[in-house]
Design a protein around this motif. Structure first.
Motif, PDB file in Angstrom:
ATOM      1  N   ALA A 195      13.261   0.116   0.034  1.00  0.00           N
ATOM      2  CA  ALA A 195      12.924  -0.974  -0.887  1.00  0.00           C
ATOM      3  C   ALA A 195      13.881  -1.065  -2.074  1.00  0.00           C
ATOM      4  N   PRO A 199      15.537 -12.167  -4.825  1.00  0.00           N
ATOM      5  CA  PRO A 199      14.787 -12.885  -3.801  1.00  0.00           C
ATOM      6  C   PRO A 199      13.425 -12.243  -3.569  1.00  0.00           C
ATOM      7  N   SER A 200      12.473 -13.022  -3.078  1.00  0.00           N
ATOM      8  CA  SER A 200      11.136 -12.456  -2.920  1.00  0.00           C
ATOM      9  C   SER A 200      11.159 -11.418  -1.799  1.00  0.00           C
ATOM     10  N   LYS A 244      11.031  -5.976  -6.269  1.00  0.00           N
ATOM     11  CA  LYS A 244      10.821  -6.078  -7.720  1.00  0.00           C
ATOM     12  C   LYS A 244       9.475  -5.471  -8.141  1.00  0.00           C
ATOM     13  N   SER A 245       8.408  -5.833  -7.405  1.00  0.00           N
ATOM     14  CA  SER A 245       7.093  -5.289  -7.758  1.00  0.00           C
ATOM     15  C   SER A 245       7.071  -3.775  -7.567  1.00  0.00           C
ATOM     16  N   ARG A 260      16.428  -7.051  -0.127  1.00  0.00           N
ATOM     17  CA  ARG A 260      15.986  -5.699   0.142  1.00  0.00           C
ATOM     18  C   ARG A 260      17.018  -4.931   0.968  1.00  0.00           C
TER      19      ARG A 260
HETATM   20  N1  LIG Z   1       2.767  -0.408   0.329  1.00  0.00           N
HETATM   21  C1  LIG Z   1       3.815  -0.817   1.062  1.00  0.00           C
HETATM   22  N2  LIG Z   1       4.052  -0.275   2.264  1.00  0.00           N
HETATM   23  C2  LIG Z   1       5.101  -0.672   3.000  1.00  0.00           C
HETATM   24  N3  LIG Z   1       5.987  -1.595   2.615  1.00  0.00           N
HETATM   25  C3  LIG Z   1       5.809  -2.172   1.436  1.00  0.00           C
HETATM   26  C4  LIG Z   1       4.715  -1.827   0.586  1.00  0.00           C
HETATM   27  N4  LIG Z   1       4.785  -2.571  -0.531  1.00  0.00           N
HETATM   28  C5  LIG Z   1       5.858  -3.352  -0.397  1.00  0.00           C
HETATM   29  N5  LIG Z   1       6.488  -3.110   0.788  1.00  0.00           N
HETATM   30  C6  LIG Z   1       7.712  -3.744   1.259  1.00  0.00           C
HETATM   31  O1  LIG Z   1       8.723  -3.493   0.320  1.00  0.00           O
HETATM   32  C7  LIG Z   1       9.486  -4.637   0.081  1.00  0.00           C
HETATM   33  C8  LIG Z   1       9.493  -4.976  -1.385  1.00  0.00           C
HETATM   34  O2  LIG Z   1       8.200  -5.388  -1.779  1.00  0.00           O
HETATM   35  P1  LIG Z   1       7.904  -5.904  -3.263  1.00  0.00           P
HETATM   36  O3  LIG Z   1       8.340  -4.873  -4.223  1.00  0.00           O
HETATM   37  O4  LIG Z   1       6.489  -6.312  -3.331  1.00  0.00           O
HETATM   38  O5  LIG Z   1       8.854  -7.184  -3.347  1.00  0.00           O
HETATM   39  P2  LIG Z   1       8.955  -8.306  -4.481  1.00  0.00           P
HETATM   40  O6  LIG Z   1       8.009  -7.967  -5.562  1.00  0.00           O
HETATM   41  O7  LIG Z   1      10.375  -8.286  -4.907  1.00  0.00           O
HETATM   42  O8  LIG Z   1       8.624  -9.599  -3.819  1.00  0.00           O
HETATM   43  C9  LIG Z   1       8.915  -5.745   0.929  1.00  0.00           C
HETATM   44  O9  LIG Z   1       9.718  -5.909   2.056  1.00  0.00           O
HETATM   45  C10 LIG Z   1       7.546  -5.253   1.308  1.00  0.00           C
HETATM   46  O10 LIG Z   1       7.229  -5.683   2.608  1.00  0.00           O
END
Ligand SMILES: Nc1ncnc2c1ncn2[C@@H]1O[C@H](COP(=O)(O)OP(=O)(O)O)[C@@H](O)[C@H]1O
Ligand SMILES: [Mg+2]
Lengths: 248, 262
Positions: free
Chosen positions: A23, A42-43, A47-48, A205
């Motif tokens: 990630a 990009p989404s 970021k989260s 990613r």
């Molecule tokens: N708990 C998790 N388990 C597995 N994969 C995850 C989890 N949380 C997020 N991901 C994956 O990690 C990547 C980044 O997620 P996230 O940080 O939420 O992206 P953003 O906030 O930039 O849209 C995504 O491809 C998502 O599918």
């Protein structure tokens, strides 16, 4: 110079049944007190995930974060108000959970209700509020904890255009006034420019830093003024290119 | 108030009165028709009794058969089994929710027990527990507990992911998340499980009374059947309908209070 928080070489992999998902890769960032940094990307780029790590909600990562007992608050994209609590009870939920229902803190909550003209709604229930008002309550809930570092995870993206401007102005003013350090995650380039002192552009990613851009505006009194800055379009173009929409 | 608003409110009231009027009318017509058809002998008064006979039977039962004791016994069994079922169901659902591993392990057994017609266990209960109130309550509990567990547990599982994230960002403890989020979020399902539990309890208690008891409305019905006095059977059924209606009403009142804002 003294940094409020230093983030060194953060790398994060998720482990799932389907395999390993990388990630974040080698993320670095330093923040000074009162600085506002936006992270655009990009989404789905991570970021989260990054904010969760900074907020100490996720300790499963490589790298190092140096900070000294920072009070960190986290505001989410949706207000997530609990329908069975009144507006006021929702606003003080953070204080209640953290056993901080002191006179002083409650007075601060009252001050914020005043500031945002929500006094008449204190005893209402969330379903009677508009999306913008709900997000304001979420803002009060977040601010009531008097954070040193405020993490904002796309807090305006679920709002309509008008509420978006009003609420982002609210947030901008209060973090400037209280000299709160903030990290704003957004996929809205304009929002990132008018909000922040520095913009970190991430790749798809796994998130890798593609560019860091310093934003200098002449008039910082409000986001309305900042939007009028002559350099606004120049910043926009740079970030647009960095994000590279056509990248495969 | 504008004339239009007045008219609107008046219409609202009118509809309400119409509904109540029709509800009463249906009852009166039903009872009248019943009385008439049995009086004329078009349907057998011996089998189907009649409203006037039921009324006089109830008066008679009050005088000679300690009718109120039967009602009291049944009500007591229903209430005890109901509260036991709901509270045990809640506690077990909570344990399963907090201990997902256990939930996974016992899942096939829960499913099996849920689909088993528990009435089949009746004879076993009589021999083990004897012909007493305890056996009746146990019978009802066997029937209502499993449904309470399953509905409440599923209610807990329905908690919004996003709200969990919020609680995480607020650094809530597990207990706080449970008390302020998971449980209040399940009010709707808990009400549903109260309703299901009540109807299952009534089935269980009646079943138990049919099988073992010496008192209660179920007993009265069986007794009526044995002495070929179907007026007694009908009286029992009518009283039972009233009891379940009143208990159900209590739950709807609670529902209105609890779910006012959701
Ligand atoms: N708990 C998790 N388990 C597995 N994969 C995850 C989890 N949380 C997020 N991901 C994956 O990690 C990547 C980044 O997620 P996230 O940080 O939420 O992206 P953003 O906030 O930039 O849209 C995504 O491809 C998502 O599918
Ligand atoms: Mg995100």
């Amino acid at each position: 110079m003294n940094n409020l928080i230093e983030i060194h070489n953060i790398t994060k992999n998720y482990h799932t049944k389907e395999g390993e998902i990388s990630a974040i890769k080698d993320f670095n960032l330093n923040l000074k007190k009162g600085e506002i940094v936006s992270i655009v990307g990009p989404s789905g780029c991570g970021k989260s995930t990054l904010l969760s790590i900074i907020a100490n909600l996720d300790s499963d990562y490589q790298g190092e974060i140096i900070q000294h007992n920072l009070k960190i608050a986290y505001m989410l994209q949706n207000a997530a108000l609990l329908p069975y609590l009144t507006i006021y009870e929702n606003a003080i939920l953070g204080l209640k959970i953290n056993h901080q229902l002191t006179k002083e803190n409650l007075a601060y909550v009252d001050y914020l209700f005043d500031l945002y003209n929500l006094n008449d709604f204190k005893n209402n229930y969330p379903k009677s509020l508009s999306g913008g008002m709900k997000q304001r309550i979420a803002l009060i809930r977040t601010l009531s904890l008097k954070p040193d570092l405020l993490l904002l995870d796309e807090p305006f993206s679920a709002l309509d255009e008008q509420s978006k401007l009003i609420i982002s102005e609210d947030v901008y003013k209060i973090i400037k006034e209280k000299n709160i350090t903030a990290i704003l995650v957004t996929h809205n380039i304009e929002e990132a420019i008018y909000f922040s002192d520095k913009i970190v552009v991430l790749s798809k990613r796994p998130a890798i830093i593609k560019n860091i851009i310093s934003i200098n505006c002449e008039n910082n009194t409000s986001i309305y003024e900042r939007r009028k800055d002559p350099n606004f379009h120049k910043y926009f173009d740079t970030i647009w290119k960095d994000l590279d929409i056509n990248e495969s | 108030m504008s004339p239009e608003q007045k008219k609107f409110l008046k219409n609202l009231k009118l509809t309400k009165y119409k509904v109540i009027f029709l509800q009463i009318a249906i009852l009166v017509i039903f009872l009248g028709l019943w009385e008439f058809l049995t009086f004329k002998g078009i349907i057998s008064p011996f089998i189907y009794s009649s409203p006037s006979k039921i009324f006089s039977t109830i008066i008679d039962l009050i005088h000679s058969h300690n009718f109120f004791i039967h009602i009291y016994i049944t009500l007591k069994e229903v209430l005890i089994a109901f509260f036991l079922g709901i509270s045990l169901g809640f506690i077990i659902a909570l344990i399963l929710y907090e201990w997902k591993f256990l939930a996974k392990v016992i899942d096939p057994y829960l499913t099996m027990f849920n689909s088993l017609p528990k009435v089949a266990l009746g004879p076993l209960i009589i021999i083990a527990g004897g012909a007493n109130i305890k056996s009746v309550i146990l019978m009802a509990l066997l029937i209502n507990l499993i449904i309470s567990i399953i509905t409440i547990y599923n209610g807990f599982l329905c908690t919004d992911e996003y709200c969990f994230k919020l609680f995480k960002t607020l650094h809530a403890t597990k207990l706080q998340t449970l008390l302020y989020l998971v449980i209040p979020n399940s009010y709707q399902t808990i009400i549903t499980s109260l309703k299901l539990c009540l109807s299952q309890t009534l089935v269980g208690v009646l079943m138990g009374e049919f099988l073992v008891s010496k008192q209660g409305i179920g007993y009265l019905i069986v007794y009526g059947k044995q002495v070929f006095n179907l007026n007694i059977v009908m009286s029992g059924i009518i009283i039972l309908a009233l009891i379940s209606y009143i208990l159900y009403k209590f739950i709807t009142i609670l529902e209105k209070k609890l779910l006012k804002h959701i």
